[in-house]
Scaffold this active site. Sequence first.
Site, PDB file in Angstrom:
ATOM      1  N   ARG A  82      21.999  36.822  25.297  1.00 14.60           N
ATOM      2  CA  ARG A  82      21.088  36.096  26.208  1.00 14.60           C
ATOM      3  C   ARG A  82      21.251  36.600  27.643  1.00 14.60           C
ATOM      4  O   ARG A  82      20.270  36.718  28.390  1.00 14.60           O
ATOM      5  CB  ARG A  82      21.339  34.592  26.111  1.00 14.60           C
ATOM      6  N   LYS A 184      18.385  32.619  31.796  1.00 14.59           N
ATOM      7  CA  LYS A 184      19.328  31.802  32.571  1.00 14.59           C
ATOM      8  C   LYS A 184      19.508  32.451  33.944  1.00 14.59           C
ATOM      9  O   LYS A 184      20.507  33.116  34.224  1.00 14.59           O
ATOM     10  CB  LYS A 184      20.647  31.708  31.799  1.00 14.59           C
ATOM     11  N   GLU A 220      12.238  20.648  28.645  1.00 15.10           N
ATOM     12  CA  GLU A 220      13.685  20.407  28.570  1.00 15.10           C
ATOM     13  C   GLU A 220      14.134  19.684  29.834  1.00 15.10           C
ATOM     14  O   GLU A 220      13.308  19.267  30.631  1.00 15.10           O
ATOM     15  CB  GLU A 220      14.429  21.728  28.359  1.00 15.10           C
TER      16      GLU A 220
END
Length: 341
Positions: A82, A184, A220
């Site tokens: 990720r 992220k 989210e």
Amino acid sequence: MEKKNIDWSNIGFGYVKTDKRYVSNFKDGAWDQGVLTEDDTVVISECAGVLQYAQTIFEGLKAYTTEDGRIVCFRPDLNASRLADSARRLEMPVFPEDRFIEAVVETVKANEAYVPPYGSGATLYIRPYMFGSNPVIGVKPASEYQFRVFTTPVGPYFKGGAKPITIKVSDFDRAAPHGTGHIKAGLNYAMSLHAIVTAHAEGYDENMYLDAGTRTKVEETGGANFLFVTKDGKVVTPKSSSILPSITRRSLMYVAKEYLGLETEEREVFLSELDDFAECGLCGTAAVISPVGKIVDHGREICFASGMEKMGPVTQKLYDTLTGIQMGRLEAPEGWIKEIV
Ligand code: PLP
Ligand code: COI
């Protein structure tokens, strides 16, 4: 190994400086070999890419002491890949995925005295991150970068631990369609700060962000994915290309199906259907699974049957199974647990 004198059971989710951290620099197109250092400071140009144009990305994972006294971490390969996805999206060089795992292992080993004991409720949070370090004044990617990993012992992300929280449907958006919500990047968190300060000031624990395109679908929170349980026991999570693909959520969906025999579904979840769910939780490395008791949408209150006192029964089973795997009480699927010590 003698542990540090820390009141493990009463620590919150904060930063505690530990002994060693890992640093590697990227220059002239290559990463150097990397070192562990005691220096917790970073000295960079006043014009560094990270300071001017927020070119920074990070990861979060945890090290656990197992029931039989080993130290392990959970699926670090997924954090490595990720971070590589985040790097590509922000035009940063990829830190090699095998070296990412080695750096995590070395940093945890060097801070073994800070890994909370089994049963304390605390864990060692691991924060790998990378940023543009050389001067950039025209808007373009940096050409030099630093990759670092530090660790800090942590307790529960939400005060009160497993007590259900109350969430506000935010008037702010977190991520644009085709933007950076799925990676992220520090910038996603910077722009959530005003929203979270506002929510806290109004007495809420967290925000629920909606899809920015139509503002009808659940995305989210600022730091975790949603998980819902239907009245007939199916586990549902929102599907969206602008949320972070949570490793905890992906693991829980597997656990629900393969360990607990539950039906699972990843699909679009509409704000208008929230009353149909029996349980709701937030899942993530920091959040683990934090139960949600109530969601407030501009005066409309959605109160889950599980109530404000404890986790719902399905959420509890998911929590027990996931933490059982992480702490070595239950057998893990192949490749999920990386032994450190
Ligand atoms: N969503 C956001 C915005 C996050 O910051 C995090 C934390 O990493 C998560 C979801 C949960 O992801 P993971 O389970 O991989 O920690
Ligand atoms: C994590 O769960 O690792 C995160 O990065 C979330 C952050 C809000 C602490």
